[in-house]
Design a protein around this motif. Sequence first.
Motif, short mmCIF file in Angstrom:
data_model
loop_
_atom_site.label_atom_id
_atom_site.label_comp_id
_atom_site.label_asym_id
_atom_site.label_seq_id
_atom_site.Cartn_x
_atom_site.Cartn_y
_atom_site.Cartn_z
N ASP A 55 0.83 -1.19 0.00
CA ASP A 55 0.00 0.00 0.00
C ASP A 55 0.88 1.25 0.00
O ASP A 55 2.06 1.18 -0.32
N GLU A 56 0.30 2.37 0.39
CA GLU A 56 1.05 3.63 0.34
C GLU A 56 2.21 3.68 1.32
O GLU A 56 3.09 4.54 1.20
N ASP A 57 2.25 2.75 2.28
CA ASP A 57 3.33 2.74 3.25
C ASP A 57 4.39 1.68 2.94
O ASP A 57 5.27 1.44 3.77
N ALA A 58 4.33 1.07 1.79
CA ALA A 58 5.35 0.11 1.41
C ALA A 58 6.67 0.84 1.18
O ALA A 58 6.73 1.85 0.49
N VAL A 59 7.75 0.32 1.79
CA VAL A 59 9.06 0.95 1.64
C VAL A 59 9.48 0.89 0.17
O VAL A 59 9.40 -0.19 -0.45
N PRO A 60 9.89 2.00 -0.43
CA PRO A 60 10.30 1.97 -1.84
C PRO A 60 11.53 1.09 -2.04
O PRO A 60 12.48 1.17 -1.27
N MET A 61 11.51 0.28 -3.07
CA MET A 61 12.61 -0.64 -3.36
C MET A 61 13.47 -0.12 -4.50
O MET A 61 12.97 0.52 -5.44
N ALA A 62 14.75 -0.43 -4.43
CA ALA A 62 15.71 0.12 -5.40
C ALA A 62 15.83 -0.72 -6.66
O ALA A 62 16.43 -0.28 -7.63
N SER A 63 15.30 -1.94 -6.67
CA SER A 63 15.49 -2.81 -7.82
C SER A 63 14.26 -3.70 -8.00
O SER A 63 13.53 -3.96 -7.03
N PRO A 64 14.03 -4.19 -9.23
CA PRO A 64 12.92 -5.13 -9.45
C PRO A 64 13.05 -6.39 -8.59
O PRO A 64 12.03 -6.94 -8.14
N ALA A 65 14.27 -6.85 -8.37
CA ALA A 65 14.48 -8.05 -7.55
C ALA A 65 13.99 -7.82 -6.12
O ALA A 65 13.31 -8.67 -5.53
N SER A 66 14.34 -6.67 -5.56
CA SER A 66 13.87 -6.35 -4.21
C SER A 66 12.36 -6.16 -4.17
O SER A 66 11.69 -6.55 -3.20
#
Length: 489
Positions: A344-355
């Motif tokens: 949701d809106e609080d999901a930590v942004p990830m730096a890569s598609p794998a993450s």
Amino acid sequence: MSHMSLIQFPCTHSDLCLCHSPAFVRINTVFSQKAAQSAPITRATVAAAVPAPTAQKRNATDNAARTMAFVNISVFDGVSDTLRDGLRVLVEGNRIKSVEPVETPLPPDVELIDGDGGTLMPGLIDAHWHAIMARPSMMTAMTADFNYIQALAIAEADATLMRGFTTVRDMGGPVFGLKRAIDEQVANGPRIFPSGAFITQTGGHGDFRLIGELPHTPSDPLSYAERVGMTAIADGVDQVLLRAREQLMRGASQLKYMAGGGVASMYDSISVTEGSVPEIQAAVIAAENWGTYVTVHAYTARAVTMAINGGVKCIEHGQLVDEQTVQLMAEKGIWWSLQPFLDDEDAVPMASPASRAKQLEMVAGTDNAYMLAKKYNIKTAWGTDTLFDAKLATRQGAQLAKLTRWYSPVEVLKMATSVNAELCALSGPRNPYPGKLGVIENDALADLILVDGNPLDDVQLIAQPERAFRLIMKDGQIFKNTLENSHKG
């Protein structure tokens, strides 16, 4: 005895001792001459030599010595299922002196704080916070001057307190200096229960090195993340003991060990189990020798089971465990520090598609984890685990309110007050703040929030601290007060 005889006490050290160096002789001679010319040390000269406290320190001292009475309030005490009315709460110094009927005679010179019909509740506690990593982006954290990262942490600590979080259990990072600055009132922020550098194996969730830095040899320098105290890479029992003892030496209230793969880390999938039973036992022995405990980062049944067999007392995350593992947790009395991770809106942004793929795998288990925690009556704590996003950090209270997906509002508020406080107290003699947190009762530490409304009816009030929190007190000191009615009794 004269000043000269004190300073020139005969040295019995060897000729190789620094005492015999020409530089030391010159320094000693100068100090001896100055001492001989000075006035005798008396109570009067000591008083004259100690500077008067600054206005800031004097105000803090005065505030700590005040006796205040909260009136015209309802009380959520952190443990009861309903609000309590007809009460007055007296704060003296940094403690709650009494919770008493409103008709009880007041002592003289008590400052009355009219709560205007609001709800007085304990300060909130986040059981999985990263004071250093909450505000900077991942790229900033990896590339910026570390003094800048510390400056961001100081600003974020102040903002954390203004959101009503008077205590955080820090789950990894170099926060010892920040904690000291807050405790000494140099900076504003919550009480911090620090873990120090998290302990990780090579290639584990806490190994931030690049492939080009491998292979690592004993003569190679430590990586940047190790040098600044973010992480401690340890392979084998002896290295784990060393790194664990270093964190305890620096003031860790508990130890954090990476026992499984992570979402944001570059090399390990969530399915990876990290460390071994003997290595985890080494960390546990180090912690228990200091009277405290080890908690682990782990998602899967295998990683959690290994950690329990190693003697840990708490699991962080655990979204992918199975029912058999939760039964084992219940048998052993293991704490579960869960986070409401959803897509949701609080999901930590990830730096890569794998993450990002690992994140989706993990959040798919969140509902099941909470269901199992409730089914087996696991002692469940709450935390945010906010990372690398200044905007997300501001939603600390909103993430707490999200727990109503699984719990009633009163259960949510208990979890963020008295239950989380019980987990913090698991650090025993390493507890940096002796005294009861998370409750409103006689002799508890005076960490309080005055809410404009009833959070048991409308839990979303805790997601709106700017508007809903009229007063915020930590350790008997008021850091926010928008009330207009305060006077001497």
